[in-house]
Design a protein around this motif. Structure first.
Motif, short mmCIF file in Angstrom:
data_model
loop_
_atom_site.label_atom_id
_atom_site.label_comp_id
_atom_site.label_asym_id
_atom_site.label_seq_id
_atom_site.Cartn_x
_atom_site.Cartn_y
_atom_site.Cartn_z
N ARG A 199 0.84 -1.19 0.00
CA ARG A 199 0.00 0.00 0.00
C ARG A 199 0.87 1.24 0.00
O ARG A 199 1.99 1.22 0.52
N LEU A 200 0.35 2.29 -0.56
CA LEU A 200 0.98 3.61 -0.48
C LEU A 200 0.01 4.56 0.21
O LEU A 200 -1.19 4.57 -0.11
N VAL A 201 0.51 5.33 1.16
CA VAL A 201 -0.30 6.34 1.84
C VAL A 201 0.32 7.70 1.57
O VAL A 201 1.49 7.94 1.89
N LEU A 202 -0.47 8.59 0.97
CA LEU A 202 -0.02 9.95 0.67
C LEU A 202 -0.81 10.92 1.53
O LEU A 202 -2.05 10.96 1.47
N GLU A 203 -0.10 11.68 2.34
CA GLU A 203 -0.79 12.62 3.22
C GLU A 203 -1.52 13.68 2.43
O GLU A 203 -2.59 14.15 2.82
N ASN A 204 -0.95 14.06 1.28
CA ASN A 204 -1.58 15.07 0.42
C ASN A 204 -1.70 14.51 -0.99
O ASN A 204 -0.96 14.89 -1.89
N GLY A 205 -2.64 13.58 -1.18
CA GLY A 205 -2.79 12.93 -2.47
C GLY A 205 -3.62 13.73 -3.45
O GLY A 205 -4.25 14.73 -3.10
N ASP A 206 -3.62 13.27 -4.69
CA ASP A 206 -4.39 13.95 -5.74
C ASP A 206 -5.89 13.90 -5.45
O ASP A 206 -6.64 14.78 -5.88
N GLU A 207 -6.32 12.86 -4.73
CA GLU A 207 -7.74 12.68 -4.46
C GLU A 207 -8.14 13.20 -3.09
O GLU A 207 -9.27 12.99 -2.64
N GLY A 208 -7.21 13.85 -2.40
CA GLY A 208 -7.53 14.41 -1.10
C GLY A 208 -6.52 13.98 -0.05
O GLY A 208 -5.59 13.22 -0.33
N GLY A 264 -1.24 -1.78 -4.06
CA GLY A 264 -0.37 -2.34 -5.07
C GLY A 264 -1.03 -3.50 -5.80
O GLY A 264 -2.18 -3.85 -5.52
N PRO A 265 -0.34 -4.12 -6.77
CA PRO A 265 1.08 -3.87 -7.07
C PRO A 265 1.27 -2.54 -7.81
O PRO A 265 0.36 -2.05 -8.46
N PHE A 266 2.48 -2.00 -7.66
CA PHE A 266 2.81 -0.72 -8.25
C PHE A 266 3.77 -0.90 -9.43
O PHE A 266 4.23 -2.01 -9.71
N THR A 267 4.02 0.18 -10.10
CA THR A 267 4.99 0.19 -11.20
C THR A 267 6.13 1.14 -10.84
O THR A 267 6.00 1.95 -9.91
N GLU A 268 7.22 1.04 -11.55
CA GLU A 268 8.33 1.96 -11.31
C GLU A 268 7.90 3.40 -11.53
O GLU A 268 8.35 4.31 -10.85
N GLU A 269 6.99 3.60 -12.50
CA GLU A 269 6.50 4.95 -12.77
C GLU A 269 5.72 5.51 -11.58
O GLU A 269 5.77 6.72 -11.31
N ASP A 270 5.03 4.63 -10.86
CA ASP A 270 4.30 5.08 -9.67
C ASP A 270 5.26 5.69 -8.65
O ASP A 270 4.97 6.75 -8.06
N PHE A 271 6.39 5.06 -8.46
CA PHE A 271 7.35 5.56 -7.48
C PHE A 271 8.06 6.82 -7.98
O PHE A 271 8.35 7.73 -7.21
N LEU A 272 8.33 6.86 -9.27
CA LEU A 272 9.00 8.04 -9.82
C LEU A 272 8.13 9.29 -9.76
O LEU A 272 8.64 10.42 -9.72
N SER A 273 6.81 9.10 -9.71
CA SER A 273 5.90 10.24 -9.70
C SER A 273 5.55 10.71 -8.28
O SER A 273 4.80 11.67 -8.13
N LEU A 274 6.10 10.06 -7.27
CA LEU A 274 5.77 10.45 -5.89
C LEU A 274 6.43 11.78 -5.51
O LEU A 274 7.51 12.12 -6.02
N PRO A 275 5.82 12.53 -4.60
CA PRO A 275 6.44 13.76 -4.12
C PRO A 275 7.68 13.45 -3.29
O PRO A 275 7.96 12.31 -2.96
N ARG A 276 8.41 14.47 -2.91
CA ARG A 276 9.66 14.27 -2.17
C ARG A 276 9.42 13.97 -0.70
O ARG A 276 10.33 13.52 0.00
N SER A 277 8.23 14.22 -0.21
CA SER A 277 7.97 14.01 1.22
C SER A 277 6.51 13.62 1.45
O SER A 277 5.70 13.59 0.51
N HIS A 278 6.20 13.28 2.72
CA HIS A 278 4.83 13.03 3.17
C HIS A 278 4.16 11.84 2.48
O HIS A 278 2.98 11.89 2.13
N TRP A 279 4.90 10.75 2.29
CA TRP A 279 4.28 9.51 1.80
C TRP A 279 4.97 8.30 2.45
O TRP A 279 6.11 8.38 2.89
N THR A 280 4.24 7.20 2.48
CA THR A 280 4.73 5.97 3.11
C THR A 280 4.34 4.76 2.26
O THR A 280 3.21 4.66 1.80
N LEU A 281 5.28 3.85 2.10
CA LEU A 281 5.04 2.56 1.45
C LEU A 281 4.99 1.49 2.53
O LEU A 281 5.89 1.41 3.38
N LEU A 282 3.96 0.66 2.51
CA LEU A 282 3.83 -0.43 3.48
C LEU A 282 3.73 -1.76 2.73
O LEU A 282 2.93 -1.89 1.79
N VAL A 283 4.53 -2.73 3.15
CA VAL A 283 4.52 -4.05 2.53
C VAL A 283 4.25 -5.09 3.60
O VAL A 283 4.97 -5.17 4.60
#
Length: 384
Positions: free
Chosen positions: A56-65, A72-91
């Motif tokens: 899972r990915l948790v974005l404190e300030n996501g596009d949807e709110g 997941g599963p995610f793609t490499e593009e998903d990670f490349l598009s993430l902001p520089r801060s305020h997000w967490t990946l959980l596996v």
């Protein structure tokens, strides 16, 4: 083999269980001296690309709110598009894929194996978190890389207000009672329902060792169905010594008490309860993962004499019961000699001497064949 912890920091495990377990939080400085993370953030992201891995990915300030959740599963593009801060990946269940992570569970064998759930690992960018929340289970939070600041609040329940517009159960009102900065090797224990909020200070990795406990609803629903199957049709509500009804339409207190007494009698099936409990507490979290490995050790009778071992599938769970002598594996109950069941649950392995000592278990369609057929017993994976 990794030995269970005898101390948490300087505290004896017996003291921890007496004074803290399921009672109050505990910060353990340097719980694992000179700790080195078994996995990097980049490797964790690589796992999140796989279909078989829950992530899972948790974005404190996501596009949807605020507090957006992505699965997941995610793609490499998903990670490349993430902001520089305020997000967490959980596996989830990283212990099923990496032996170094699975080994961590052995340190916690001062708690019964069947209480352990899985090992979840999170990687957070700077200021990343999953928000203030609470869990229904005990958890040890081991800092693996970087630093994370933990804020701990009071014990709360389902009536606590939540932030709307997110499925994450974020607490709307969080009251801070304690604040700690954890570095690699530090560990925080939290009992069920204690509110908490972990915030990364720079990029960090945190390992969560969680414990399972069936809810009262699950116990009542599943256990009643299991025990009912063992009751004869003749077992019915009875009311000998009944007195004339003062009000024929009334369900009177005496009738309710009579039913309660009869229910207690119907539920008094110690062996049935033990069988149900062993099965439910060994149900695998990812049965499809176990099923994929079914029959992969089909030629085990030729391999074991050559020094091979059959191992418990990393996705499997096992336990045993003394009365009646039973081995539980992946939600199934198998009659088994107590010495074999106890040894297997301790070592998680079957070797040639076990075949020699317990020939009935090695017989065609015997215990070992059944465990192989359902994927519980496999040859060691490459990483194990």
């Amino acid at each position: 083999m990794t030995a269970p912890l005898t101390h948490l920091g300087t505290m004896p495990v017996t003291e921890f269980l007496r004074d803290y377990w399921q009672q109050k939080p505990l910060l353990i400085r340097n719980a694992f001296p000179d700790f080195e993370s078994p996995i990097s953030g980049e490797e964790l992201a690589g796992m999140a690309l796989e279909e078989a891995v829950e992530s899972r990915l948790v974005l404190e300030n996501g596009d949807e709110g605020p507090w957006q959740l992505r699965n997941g599963p995610f793609t490499e593009e998903d990670f490349l598009s993430l902001p520089r801060s305020h997000w967490t990946l959980l596996v989830q269940a990283v212990d099923q894929w990496l032996s170094e992570v699975a080994d961590l569970k052995r340190y916690f064998r001062f708690i019964p194996d069947w209480r352990l759930d899985d090992v979840m690992i999170s990687y957070a960018a700077d200021k990343g978190s999953v928000g203030p929340h609470f869990d229904h289970y005990d958890v040890f939070l081991l800092q693996a890389e970087g630093k994370r600041r933990w804020l701990q609040g009071p014990r709360v329940d389902e009536t606590a207000p939540r932030v709307e517009g997110t499925p994450l159960g974020i607490l709307k009102d969080f009251e801070e009672e304690n604040r700690w900065l954890l570095e690699p090797g530090d560990m925080l224990y939290l009992p069920p329902q204690y509110s908490h909020w972990g915030i990364a200070e720079g990029a960090c990795t945190t390992i969560s060792i969680g414990f399972r406990a069936p809810s009262a609803r699950t116990v009542l629903e599943d256990l009643a169905a299991e025990l009912a199957m063992g009751l004869p049709e003749k077992s019915r509500y009875t009311d000998p010594g009944l007195r004339p009804a003062a009000s024929p339409a009334e369900i009177d207190p005496g009738s309710v008490e009579r039913l309660r007494t009869q229910l207690s009698h119907w539920l008094d099936q110690p062996r049935g309860i033990a069988r149900w409990f062993g099965a439910v507490m060994t149900e695998t979290k990812y049965p499809d993962t176990v099923a994929m490995d079914a029959d992969t050790a089909g030629d085990w009778r030729q391999q074991l004499p050559q020094g091979a071992r059959l191992l418990l599938n990393p996705a499997s769970r096992c336990a045993f019961c003394r009365q009646p002598e039973t081995l539980f594996a992946d939600g199934e109950a198998f009659p088994a000699p107590l010495p074999l069941a106890e040894k297997f649950c301790d070592t998680h392995a079957i070797i040639q001497s076990d075949v020699e000592d317990f020939p009935e278990a090695a017989a065609t369609d015997g215990l070992i064949d059944q465990l192989v057929a359902q994927g519980t017993l496999i040859y060691p994976p490459e990483d194990f």
